[in-house]
Design an enzyme around this catalytic site. Structure first.
Site, short mmCIF file in Angstrom:
data_model
loop_
_atom_site.label_atom_id
_atom_site.label_comp_id
_atom_site.label_asym_id
_atom_site.label_seq_id
_atom_site.Cartn_x
_atom_site.Cartn_y
_atom_site.Cartn_z
N SER A 1 -3.05 -82.43 -86.91
CA SER A 1 -3.94 -81.89 -85.89
C SER A 1 -3.44 -82.15 -84.47
O SER A 1 -3.88 -81.49 -83.53
CB SER A 1 -5.35 -82.47 -86.06
OG SER A 1 -5.32 -83.89 -86.08
N HIS B 1 -7.72 -87.12 -80.50
CA HIS B 1 -7.25 -85.86 -79.91
C HIS B 1 -7.55 -85.84 -78.42
O HIS B 1 -8.19 -86.75 -77.88
CB HIS B 1 -7.92 -84.69 -80.63
CG HIS B 1 -7.67 -84.67 -82.10
ND1 HIS B 1 -8.56 -85.21 -83.02
CD2 HIS B 1 -6.61 -84.23 -82.82
CE1 HIS B 1 -8.06 -85.08 -84.24
NE2 HIS B 1 -6.88 -84.50 -84.15
N ASP C 1 -14.44 -88.77 -80.97
CA ASP C 1 -13.03 -88.46 -81.18
C ASP C 1 -12.23 -89.11 -80.07
O ASP C 1 -12.22 -88.64 -78.93
CB ASP C 1 -12.82 -86.94 -81.17
CG ASP C 1 -11.36 -86.56 -81.44
OD1 ASP C 1 -10.52 -87.47 -81.56
OD2 ASP C 1 -11.08 -85.34 -81.54
#
Length: 437
Positions: free
Chosen positions: A155, A408, A405
C-alpha cells in the site's frame, strides 16, 4: 696523479642548496604559523544522524533550458545527497488539494475528511548541500513520453503512485483504462497527451506469496526463489519500475525455498524454526532484482528500477486510541534518530541496491537506484491521516476509541517529496542517455 671526476663541479653546485635549506626553513616557519593563526583550516562538519552517502543524485536542469556550452552544462550539475537534510517552512504549499485530484484513496484524503490543522502542507525538504527543485509535471511528462511506468509493492507503493498521479493531473488528466482485484489493487492509467501509461501492481512481497485469509491459515506463505508473476508477467512492457515493500514482512509468515520450509516468523503454533524477517526481506529483494536484470538485461532491453526505502510509522501508543500520532510539526534535526527496525530495513534495501548495481554492470541497459526516503519520512510524524482516515471522526465528540492510520501519508503531504526526488533521478538518467547519443 689522481683522476678527476666528471661530476666534481656538479657535486659542488648541488651541495649549495643543502647548505641553504635550513635557512630557508627558518624563514618560512613564521610565515606558516602566521597563516594558520589568522586563517585556520576548517573542521569537517558532522550533521546529526547523517546517513551514508551512496551515489548522490545529480540535480541538473541543463536538458530543459536553452542549450548551454559543455562548460556551462557541467557547471549546472551539483552533486546532491538528498538523504540528509531538514524540513523547512514553505509558503507555496502543494500542487494540488483534496478536491482537485480524483485519484486520492479515500483513507488518505485528510483535507476532505476534515483535518483541522493544515500546517503539515507547508514544509519542504532541504538537503544539506543543495536545494530540491519543485516538481514540474511538464518535465516529467516530457521525459517519459511514450513509456510505461509501474509501481509494484504494497500500500505504500499505491500511496506513492496516487501522489504522482495527482501531481501530473495538474497539467494532464489521466484516463483509468484498467482495474482488477479487491480494493482496485491492479489499475492502469493512460495519459493521452504524452502516450504514457502508469500502473499499480499489488505485490506486498515482490516474490510469490499467499496472503493469510479468514478462511485459511492465519499466516502468509512466501516462496523466496520465485518472483510474483502477477507483475513479472508484464515486465516486458515496463520501462521503469518503482518497488516499495516492507510492512507486510512484519506479519506472521512461513518461508519456502523450492518446496522446502526454511523457517517462519512469529509462528508459535507451528513446528518451524523462527528465522525472523530481515534476511527473508533481503532474499526477496535479491530474487526480484536478479529476475529483472536476467529477463531484461540479458536481451539488452533497457529498464530503470527505483527501490523506495522503508517508510517508518509514527504510532505513539495503541492504534485505536485518540492521539495515536498527534504531532503537528516535523521533528527537528537530531530530535529523532534513525535506529532499530527502521534503520535495519533501510540498510537491507540499500545494500541490495548496491549489490544489484555491481551485478548490472554486465547489462548496460539495466539501471537501479535507491530512493532513500527513510530519514526524511521519519522526521514527518505530522503527515499521517491519523483518525482522519475516516470523514470527520470527531463530529459527535471525542471518543476513547478511534481507528488511526499512522503508516500511510496524507495526500497532499510529505510523500509528494518522494516523487520530486524521482523526477531528479529521471532528469539525471535522461541527461546520461542524451550524452551517449
Amino acid at each position: 696523479m689522481g683522476s678527476s671526476s666528471p661530476f666534481k663541479d656538479q657535486t659542488h653546485l648541488l651541495s649549495l642548496p643543502k647548505k641553504l635549506l635550513p635557512y630557508a626553513l627558518y624563514a618560512l616557519l613564521p610565515i606558516a604559523l602566521f597563516r594558520l593563526y589568522f586563517h585556520p583550516l576548517p573542521l569537517p562538519q558532522s550533521p546529526a544522524d547523517p546517513l551514508p552517502i551512496l551515489n548522490p543524485v545529480i540535480f541538473t536542469t541543463s536538458s530543459f533550458s536553452s542549450s548551454p556550452s559543455q562548460e556551462e552544462e557541467s557547471s549546472c550539475e551539483i552533486a546532491c545527497d538528498y538523504t540528509n537534510g531538514k524540513w523547512v517552512r514553505d509558503k507555496l504549499g502543494p500542487l494540488y488539494n483534496g478536491t482537485t485530484c480524483g485519484t486520492i484513496k479515500d483513507g488518505q484524503n485528510c483535507i476532505s475528511h476534515g483535518r483541522p490543522d493544515l500546517g503539515y502542507l507547508y514544509w519542504r525538504w532541504k538537503p544539506h548541500n543543495c536545494s530540491l527543485p519543485r516538481f514540474v509535471p511538464d518535465i516529467f511528462l516530457q521525459i517519459f513520453r511514450n513509456k510505461n511506468l509501474a509501481f509494484v509493492g504494497d500500500s505504500m507503493a499505491r500511496n506513492q503512485l496516487e501522489s504522482l498521479l495527482c501531481m501530473l493531473a495538474t497539467v494532464s488528466t489521466p484516463d483509468l483504462v484498467y482495474r482488477n482485484g479487491e480494493d482496485n489493487k491492479f489499475r492502469r492509467w493512460h495519459f493521452p497527451s504524452h502516450n504514457i501509461t502508469v500502473s499499480i501492481y499489488w505485490s506486498p512481497f515482490l516474490v510469490r506469496g499467499m496472503e493469510k485469509s479468514n478462511s485459511g491459515p492465519n499466516h502468509n506463505k512466501l516462496y523466496l526463489d520465485y518472483v510474483d508473476e502477477r507483475w513479472a508477467g508484464d515486465m516486458d512492457r515496463m520501462d521503469m519500475i518503482v518497488l516499495s515493500i516492507g510492512h507486510w514482512f512484519l506479519h506472521p509468515a512461513v518461508f519456502y525455498e523450492g518446496d522446502s520450509v526454511i523457517g517462519c516468523h512469529y509462528c508459535p503454533d507451528l513446528n518451524h524454526t523462527e528465522v525472523g524477517f530481515y534476511e527473508v526481506f533481503r532474499k526477496a529483494f535479491k530474487t526480484t532484482l536478479k529476475a529483472i536484470a536476467g529477463k531484461r538485461g540479458v536481451n539488452g532491453d533497457p529498464i530503470d528500477v527505483i527501490v523506495t526505502t522503508f517508510s517508518p510509522s509514527h504510532f505513539e501508543g495503541d492504534w485505536d486510541k485518540a492521539g495515536a500520532c498527534p504531532k503537528t510539526k516535523p521533528f527537528q534535526e537530531g530530535e529523532k534518530l534513525l535506529e532499530g527496525m527502521d534503520a535495519d530495513m533501510r540498510r537491507v534495501e540499500v545494500e541490495e541496491v548496491e549489490a544489484a548495481k555491481a551485478y548490472a554492470e554486465q547489462f548496460p541497459g539495466f539501471r537501479v537506484e535507491a530512493l532513500d526516503v527513510t530519514k526524511l519520512s521519519l522526521m514527518r510524524p505530522d503527515g499521517h491521516p491519523g483518525p482522519y482516515m475516516y470523514p470527520f471522526p470527531f463530529a459527535d465528540g471525542v471518543k476513547d476509541r478511534v481507528q488511526n492510520d499512522c503508516v500511510h501519508w496524507c495526500l497532499p503531504g510529505p510523500i509528494d517529496t518522494w516523487n520530486e526526488i524521482v523526477l531528479e533521478m529521471m532528469k539525471r538518467w535522461d541527461d546520461q542517455s542524451r550524452k551517449r547519443v
